[in-house]
Design a protein around this motif. Structure first.
Motif, short mmCIF file in Angstrom:
data_model
loop_
_atom_site.label_atom_id
_atom_site.label_comp_id
_atom_site.label_asym_id
_atom_site.label_seq_id
_atom_site.Cartn_x
_atom_site.Cartn_y
_atom_site.Cartn_z
N LEU A 1 57.48 9.09 -13.47
CA LEU A 1 57.47 7.68 -13.05
C LEU A 1 57.80 7.56 -11.57
CD1 LEU A 1 59.27 5.84 -16.00
CD2 LEU A 1 56.84 5.70 -15.41
N ILE B 1 55.98 4.47 -9.45
CA ILE B 1 56.06 3.35 -10.39
C ILE B 1 57.46 2.75 -10.33
CG2 ILE B 1 55.96 2.71 -12.83
CD1 ILE B 1 53.75 4.86 -13.12
N GLU C 1 62.31 -3.38 -16.98
CA GLU C 1 61.03 -2.83 -16.54
C GLU C 1 60.86 -1.40 -17.07
OE1 GLU C 1 58.60 -1.97 -12.40
OE2 GLU C 1 60.70 -2.51 -12.29
N TYR D 1 57.99 0.58 -19.71
CA TYR D 1 57.27 1.82 -19.46
C TYR D 1 57.53 2.85 -20.56
CZ TYR D 1 56.85 -0.30 -14.83
OH TYR D 1 56.61 -1.16 -13.80
N HIS E 1 54.66 4.38 -23.04
CA HIS E 1 54.44 5.82 -23.11
C HIS E 1 54.72 6.40 -24.50
CE1 HIS E 1 54.03 9.89 -21.62
NE2 HIS E 1 55.20 10.20 -22.13
N ILE F 1 49.96 3.70 -17.34
CA ILE F 1 51.10 2.82 -17.08
C ILE F 1 50.97 2.21 -15.69
CG2 ILE F 1 53.60 2.78 -16.66
CD1 ILE F 1 53.84 4.88 -18.93
N ASP F 2 50.58 3.03 -14.71
CA ASP F 2 50.43 2.53 -13.35
C ASP F 2 49.32 1.48 -13.29
OD1 ASP F 2 51.10 2.42 -10.62
OD2 ASP F 2 49.53 3.86 -10.12
N ARG G 1 50.62 -1.70 -14.94
CA ARG G 1 51.59 -2.34 -14.04
C ARG G 1 50.87 -3.08 -12.93
NH1 ARG G 1 53.98 -0.90 -9.18
NH2 ARG G 1 52.69 0.95 -9.14
#
Length: 95
Positions: free
Chosen positions: A25, A30, A49, A53, A57, A67-68, A71
């Protein structure tokens, strides 16, 4: 006022998270973990936050790149919602 935090080690142990996930991360920009007394920590205002994540995951099997992307898209939606509010406020002023 003192900033509250939990070490990454404590977080990973308490929530059964692989520390390499936390490293990934951070390497992907991130999240950013500050260092306190030579150990990386999670600030309490980062926990919500980070929990998102972790959920993405571990529960939904989404990789770091996913995830990125999520986001980024959520941030764009938030920015657009703010812009809509501003435009609506301007519109109401001109009525």
């Amino acid at each position: 006022m003192e900033t509250e935090f939990i070490t990454i080690t404590e977080y990973c142990i308490n929530y059964h998270i692989d520390p390499s996930f936390m490293v990934s991360l951070e390497e992907s920009d991130i999240v950013s973990f500050p260092v306190v007394e030579k150990e990386k920590v999670i600030l309490t205002d980062q926990l919500a936050e980070l929990d998102k994540y972790v959920h993405l995951h571990y529960d939904l099997q989404i990789n770091i790149e996913g995830i990125d992307a999520i986001r980024h898209l959520l941030q764009r939606v938030h920015d657009m919602q703010e812009e809509i509010k501003e435009l609506q406020n301007e519109l109401h002023l001109h009525k």
